[in-house]
Design a protein around this motif. Structure first.
Motif, PDB file in Angstrom:
ATOM      1  N   GLU A 150       0.797  -1.230   0.000  1.00 52.69           N
ATOM      2  CA  GLU A 150       0.000   0.000   0.000  1.00 52.69           C
ATOM      3  C   GLU A 150       0.827   1.277   0.000  1.00 52.69           C
ATOM      4  O   GLU A 150       0.325   2.339  -0.332  1.00 52.69           O
ATOM      5  N   LYS A 151       2.076   1.191   0.363  1.00 53.17           N
ATOM      6  CA  LYS A 151       2.938   2.367   0.489  1.00 53.17           C
ATOM      7  C   LYS A 151       3.484   2.765  -0.886  1.00 53.17           C
ATOM      8  O   LYS A 151       3.991   1.922  -1.621  1.00 53.17           O
ATOM      9  N   ARG A 152       3.350   4.059  -1.223  1.00 55.58           N
ATOM     10  CA  ARG A 152       3.785   4.562  -2.514  1.00 55.58           C
ATOM     11  C   ARG A 152       4.703   5.764  -2.351  1.00 55.58           C
ATOM     12  O   ARG A 152       4.473   6.627  -1.507  1.00 55.58           O
ATOM     13  N   LYS A 153       5.720   5.810  -3.199  1.00 53.31           N
ATOM     14  CA  LYS A 153       6.622   6.961  -3.245  1.00 53.31           C
ATOM     15  C   LYS A 153       6.294   7.755  -4.510  1.00 53.31           C
ATOM     16  O   LYS A 153       6.277   7.207  -5.612  1.00 53.31           O
ATOM     17  N   PHE A 154       6.012   9.046  -4.330  1.00 56.95           N
ATOM     18  CA  PHE A 154       5.706   9.949  -5.428  1.00 56.95           C
ATOM     19  C   PHE A 154       6.874  10.902  -5.621  1.00 56.95           C
ATOM     20  O   PHE A 154       7.303  11.546  -4.667  1.00 56.95           O
ATOM     21  N   THR A 155       7.356  10.995  -6.838  1.00 57.45           N
ATOM     22  CA  THR A 155       8.399  11.949  -7.179  1.00 57.45           C
ATOM     23  C   THR A 155       7.833  12.900  -8.223  1.00 57.45           C
ATOM     24  O   THR A 155       7.431  12.474  -9.306  1.00 57.45           O
ATOM     25  N   PHE A 156       7.778  14.164  -7.864  1.00 59.55           N
ATOM     26  CA  PHE A 156       7.235  15.202  -8.734  1.00 59.55           C
ATOM     27  C   PHE A 156       8.388  16.026  -9.292  1.00 59.55           C
ATOM     28  O   PHE A 156       9.227  16.513  -8.532  1.00 59.55           O
ATOM     29  N   ILE A 157       8.411  16.193 -10.609  1.00 59.79           N
ATOM     30  CA  ILE A 157       9.420  17.027 -11.263  1.00 59.79           C
ATOM     31  C   ILE A 157       8.696  17.930 -12.250  1.00 59.79           C
ATOM     32  O   ILE A 157       7.938  17.453 -13.104  1.00 59.79           O
ATOM     33  N   ALA A 158       8.928  19.225 -12.128  1.00 63.40           N
ATOM     34  CA  ALA A 158       8.272  20.197 -12.999  1.00 63.40           C
ATOM     35  C   ALA A 158       9.189  20.595 -14.142  1.00 63.40           C
ATOM     36  O   ALA A 158      10.397  20.752 -13.960  1.00 63.40           O
ATOM     37  N   ALA A 159       8.581  20.760 -15.305  1.00 57.34           N
ATOM     38  CA  ALA A 159       9.273  21.302 -16.472  1.00 57.34           C
ATOM     39  C   ALA A 159       8.404  22.449 -16.987  1.00 57.34           C
ATOM     40  O   ALA A 159       7.237  22.238 -17.300  1.00 57.34           O
ATOM     41  N   GLY A 160       8.944  23.627 -17.013  1.00 52.10           N
ATOM     42  CA  GLY A 160       8.187  24.776 -17.500  1.00 52.10           C
ATOM     43  C   GLY A 160       7.654  25.643 -16.377  1.00 52.10           C
ATOM     44  O   GLY A 160       7.500  25.201 -15.238  1.00 52.10           O
ATOM     45  N   GLU A 161       7.375  26.861 -16.719  1.00 52.68           N
ATOM     46  CA  GLU A 161       6.983  27.884 -15.746  1.00 52.68           C
ATOM     47  C   GLU A 161       5.682  27.553 -15.011  1.00 52.68           C
ATOM     48  O   GLU A 161       5.599  27.651 -13.790  1.00 52.68           O
ATOM     49  N   LYS A 162       4.641  27.158 -15.742  1.00 53.47           N
ATOM     50  CA  LYS A 162       3.346  26.867 -15.133  1.00 53.47           C
ATOM     51  C   LYS A 162       3.456  25.681 -14.174  1.00 53.47           C
ATOM     52  O   LYS A 162       2.946  25.710 -13.061  1.00 53.47           O
ATOM     53  N   SER A 163       4.136  24.635 -14.596  1.00 54.63           N
ATOM     54  CA  SER A 163       4.270  23.446 -13.760  1.00 54.63           C
ATOM     55  C   SER A 163       5.178  23.696 -12.563  1.00 54.63           C
ATOM     56  O   SER A 163       4.953  23.149 -11.484  1.00 54.63           O
ATOM     57  N   GLU A 164       6.176  24.527 -12.750  1.00 55.21           N
ATOM     58  CA  GLU A 164       7.049  24.888 -11.632  1.00 55.21           C
ATOM     59  C   GLU A 164       6.258  25.633 -10.565  1.00 55.21           C
ATOM     60  O   GLU A 164       6.414  25.378  -9.365  1.00 55.21           O
ATOM     61  N   ALA A 165       5.370  26.522 -10.975  1.00 53.17           N
ATOM     62  CA  ALA A 165       4.532  27.257 -10.018  1.00 53.17           C
ATOM     63  C   ALA A 165       3.602  26.295  -9.279  1.00 53.17           C
ATOM     64  O   ALA A 165       3.419  26.417  -8.059  1.00 53.17           O
ATOM     65  N   LEU A 166       3.028  25.342  -9.998  1.00 52.92           N
ATOM     66  CA  LEU A 166       2.162  24.336  -9.364  1.00 52.92           C
ATOM     67  C   LEU A 166       2.947  23.520  -8.349  1.00 52.92           C
ATOM     68  O   LEU A 166       2.489  23.287  -7.225  1.00 52.92           O
ATOM     69  N   LEU A 167       4.140  23.102  -8.709  1.00 46.79           N
ATOM     70  CA  LEU A 167       4.969  22.300  -7.804  1.00 46.79           C
ATOM     71  C   LEU A 167       5.363  23.105  -6.566  1.00 46.79           C
ATOM     72  O   LEU A 167       5.342  22.579  -5.446  1.00 46.79           O
ATOM     73  N   GLU A 168       5.699  24.365  -6.735  1.00 51.66           N
ATOM     74  CA  GLU A 168       6.060  25.202  -5.585  1.00 51.66           C
ATOM     75  C   GLU A 168       4.882  25.352  -4.628  1.00 51.66           C
ATOM     76  O   GLU A 168       5.047  25.298  -3.415  1.00 51.66           O
ATOM     77  N   GLU A 169       3.676  25.507  -5.185  1.00 51.40           N
ATOM     78  CA  GLU A 169       2.479  25.611  -4.344  1.00 51.40           C
ATOM     79  C   GLU A 169       2.233  24.294  -3.608  1.00 51.40           C
ATOM     80  O   GLU A 169       1.902  24.277  -2.425  1.00 51.40           O
ATOM     81  N   LEU A 170       2.407  23.178  -4.302  1.00 53.79           N
ATOM     82  CA  LEU A 170       2.247  21.866  -3.681  1.00 53.79           C
ATOM     83  C   LEU A 170       3.268  21.662  -2.550  1.00 53.79           C
ATOM     84  O   LEU A 170       2.919  21.187  -1.484  1.00 53.79           O
ATOM     85  N   LYS A 171       4.503  22.083  -2.767  1.00 55.30           N
ATOM     86  CA  LYS A 171       5.547  21.987  -1.728  1.00 55.30           C
ATOM     87  C   LYS A 171       5.124  22.739  -0.467  1.00 55.30           C
ATOM     88  O   LYS A 171       5.279  22.246   0.644  1.00 55.30           O
ATOM     89  N   ARG A 172       4.597  23.954  -0.649  1.00 56.60           N
ATOM     90  CA  ARG A 172       4.172  24.743   0.504  1.00 56.60           C
ATOM     91  C   ARG A 172       3.069  24.033   1.295  1.00 56.60           C
ATOM     92  O   ARG A 172       3.080  24.013   2.516  1.00 56.60           O
ATOM     93  N   ILE A 173       2.120  23.427   0.586  1.00 54.34           N
ATOM     94  CA  ILE A 173       1.016  22.728   1.253  1.00 54.34           C
ATOM     95  C   ILE A 173       1.536  21.485   1.978  1.00 54.34           C
ATOM     96  O   ILE A 173       1.202  21.250   3.138  1.00 54.34           O
ATOM     97  N   VAL A 174       2.353  20.684   1.308  1.00 57.44           N
ATOM     98  CA  VAL A 174       2.876  19.456   1.891  1.00 57.44           C
ATOM     99  C   VAL A 174       3.744  19.762   3.116  1.00 57.44           C
ATOM    100  O   VAL A 174       3.670  19.062   4.121  1.00 57.44           O
ATOM    101  N   ASP A 175       4.519  20.833   3.035  1.00 59.94           N
ATOM    102  CA  ASP A 175       5.368  21.214   4.162  1.00 59.94           C
ATOM    103  C   ASP A 175       4.553  21.638   5.386  1.00 59.94           C
ATOM    104  O   ASP A 175       5.005  21.486   6.518  1.00 59.94           O
ATOM    105  N   ARG A 176       3.331  22.131   5.179  1.00 58.88           N
ATOM    106  CA  ARG A 176       2.480  22.559   6.299  1.00 58.88           C
ATOM    107  C   ARG A 176       1.706  21.416   6.918  1.00 58.88           C
ATOM    108  O   ARG A 176       1.266  21.518   8.050  1.00 58.88           O
ATOM    109  N   GLU A 177       1.482  20.322   6.168  1.00 58.28           N
ATOM    110  CA  GLU A 177       0.682  19.214   6.681  1.00 58.28           C
ATOM    111  C   GLU A 177       1.464  18.438   7.739  1.00 58.28           C
ATOM    112  O   GLU A 177       2.672  18.293   7.630  1.00 58.28           O
ATOM    113  N   PRO A 178       0.734  17.927   8.750  1.00 58.66           N
ATOM    114  CA  PRO A 178       1.418  17.184   9.824  1.00 58.66           C
ATOM    115  C   PRO A 178       1.977  15.855   9.344  1.00 58.66           C
ATOM    116  O   PRO A 178       1.577  15.279   8.405  1.00 58.66           O
TER     117      PRO A 178
END
Length: 158
Positions: free
Chosen positions: A130-158
């Motif tokens: 059941e355990k999964r490892k997700f690796t996210f890599i952004a290419a391009g400006e729009k995807s980089e912004a999405l990834l940065e926003e996701l990082k901020r959310i994940v960093d805040r979650e317990p």
């Protein structure tokens, strides 16, 4: 790059739902990983977050499904595609390069030269049943912004 580990299908669905809350039209997400690792589960949860009420299934035999939601969601499964000519035949490039809607591509690694320059790659690896490892890599400006926003959310979650 961002790496996350989920410990259950519910946690995987939560991660996908988190992305569904921050994703913007014109985003392309490429999902790669072995058979049965959870690519379609991820797509289903993301689509549900965006308001899809119909069944969300892998388009392995259809090759492409379109779902109506807050914006159109185009879901490709390239597993059975053998050539870029076949991609052309199913209208892949028109959808993948559109600025409207969201494009989700399973087995994108089969055709790296056909993927739009701006995309978010999501590699899913099974660590156990059941355990999964997700690796996210952004290419391009729009995807980089999405990834940065996701990082901020994940960093805040317990």
């Amino acid at each position: 790059m961002l790496t996350c580990v989920t410990h259950s299908p519910e946690e995987t669905a939560h991660l996908a739902g988190t992305i569904g809350k921050i994703i913007r039209e014109g985003t392309v997400i490429c999902l790669d990983g072995e058979l049965g690792v959870g690519k379609t589960l991820f797509v289903r949860a993301l689509a549900r977050t965006l308001g899809v009420e119909s069944d969300v299934t892998s388009p392995t035999f259809n090759l492409m499904n379109i779902y109506e939601a807050a914006c159109p969601i185009v879901h490709f499964d390239l597993y059975r595609i053998a050539s870029e000519e076949e991609l052309e035949d199913i209208g892949f490039f028109e959808y993948a390069e559109a600025t409207e809607g969201i494009v989700l591509i399973e087995w994108a690694e089969k055709f790296p030269n056909a993927i739009p320059a701006d995309h978010l790659s999501v590699r899913i690896d099974a660590l156990d049943a059941e355990k999964r490892k997700f690796t996210f890599i952004a290419a391009g400006e729009k995807s980089e912004a999405l990834l940065e926003e996701l990082k901020r959310i994940v960093d805040r979650e317990p």
